[in-house]
Scaffold this active site. Structure first.
Site, short mmCIF file in Angstrom:
data_model
loop_
_atom_site.label_atom_id
_atom_site.label_comp_id
_atom_site.label_asym_id
_atom_site.label_seq_id
_atom_site.Cartn_x
_atom_site.Cartn_y
_atom_site.Cartn_z
N SER A 125 12.88 -28.32 46.44
CA SER A 125 12.69 -29.46 45.75
C SER A 125 11.37 -29.82 46.01
O SER A 125 10.36 -29.14 45.65
CB SER A 125 13.55 -30.89 46.34
N GLU A 167 20.14 -30.18 36.16
CA GLU A 167 18.93 -30.60 36.95
C GLU A 167 17.92 -31.59 36.09
O GLU A 167 17.41 -31.14 34.99
CB GLU A 167 18.25 -29.78 37.68
N HIS A 195 21.00 -30.16 41.79
CA HIS A 195 19.62 -29.84 42.48
C HIS A 195 20.13 -29.40 43.75
O HIS A 195 20.72 -29.87 44.66
CB HIS A 195 19.28 -31.48 42.67
#
Length: 303
Positions: free
Chosen positions: A142, A236, A266
């Site tokens: 991320s 996502e 995610h």
């Protein structure tokens, strides 16, 4: 047929209460380390890496001269060594290396460029410890996936040798949230929505422009970077970040491998105790890292 394990994880995420503020959100994230405990055969050691808190970890048989430097996700606002320990240590096991998990400073208390400065300091620490660049990989998820790329850029700009490779899991590289998937996939993403993401971007950027390359690597010049492996889920909102990252890197002659995993959400790797696809993804990432280091060793032997 739907992956029933990812369905169960969606239900698990939906059952979690909404934190009241950033402090509670940080605590909730760290508490997941008790939900997903670290394996009992992992050896841990706290260390200060050029002034940056970090944690060494190793599993039985891990090569002492190879390391994955991991920078965690959490929008640059939450996340820690604790929250990601179960993921980092299993990635190290898959690669057959030690890991150094970097507890970089968080926003809004420490906005950009604090995270990049800390990651670069940790890389310099590894070099000072005697690790060859070709035996170092940098990985993150991320925001940590974006920070992985930013660190490679900072390493290049500092005139240092690139590591063996970078491994980006669901990377966040566009701090304006302009990818089409941000809205097109909002209805299927249980974790990342534009409003909350933009709040984290504002906290991280401080006075910096949202297209500052080391903050938002989408806008960087990608020449002369280490090979990249990118994992992203098909469900996502950040899917387009990975696609654009692969395109920019490839257009700059950076060796890049992009994998889009069907049905995955995610950073599905985080849920490896509950999800076979996560265990397979970690194994794939570890295999990529190990082969990148092997390739560097062969090149060094020939030279």
């Amino acid at each position: 047929m739907k992956d029933q394990e990812i369905v169960a994880i969606r239900e698990f995420l939906a059952s979690m209460p909404e934190p009241a503020d950033t402090a509670e959100l940080r605590q909730t994230y760290d508490n997941l380390g008790t939900v997903f405990p670290t394996a009992s055969d992992v050896t841990l050691e706290s260390v200060t890496a050029n002034g940056v808190p970090a944690e060494w970890a190793s599993t039985p048989g891990a090569a002492r001269d190879r390391v994955i430097m991991y920078v965690h996700g959490g929008g640059y606002v939450i996340g820690s060594v604790k929250s990601h320990r179960h993921l980092v240590t299993e990635l190290g096991r898959a690669a057959g290396t030690r890991t150094l998990s970097v507890d970089y400073r968080l926003a809004p208390e420490a906005p950009f460029p604090a995270a990049v400065d800390d990651a670069l300091a940790a890389y310099r620490y590894l070099l000072a410890q005697g690790f060859a660049p070709g035996n170092i990989a940098i990985a993150g998820d991320s925001a940590g996936g974006g920070l992985t790329v930013a660190t490679l850029l900072a390493i290049r700009d500092a005139g240092l040798e690139q590591p063996a490779c970078g491994f980006c899991i669901s990377p966040w590289i566009d701090l304006e949230g302009l990818g089409d998937s941000m809205t097109a996939l909002a209805h299927v993403d249980p974790m990342v929505q534009k409003e909350s993401l933009m709040g984290m971007a504002e906290a991280y950027l401080g006075d910096a422009h949202p297209r500052t390359p080391l903050a938002a690597p989408l806008h960087a010049e990608f020449r002369d970077l280490a090979p990249l492996l990118i994992h992203v889920g098909a469900a996502e909102t950040l899917l387009d970040d990975s696609i654009r990252l692969a395109g920019k890197a490839g257009a700059a002659d950076v060796e890049v491998t992009l994998q889009v995993w069907p049905e995955m959400i995610h950073v599905w790797h985080f849920f490896h105790p509950m999800l076979d696809a996560a265990r397979r993804a970690i194994a794939d990432g570890g295999d990529y890292i190990g082969k990148a280091m092997d390739r560097n060793a062969k090149l060094k032997a020939v030279a």
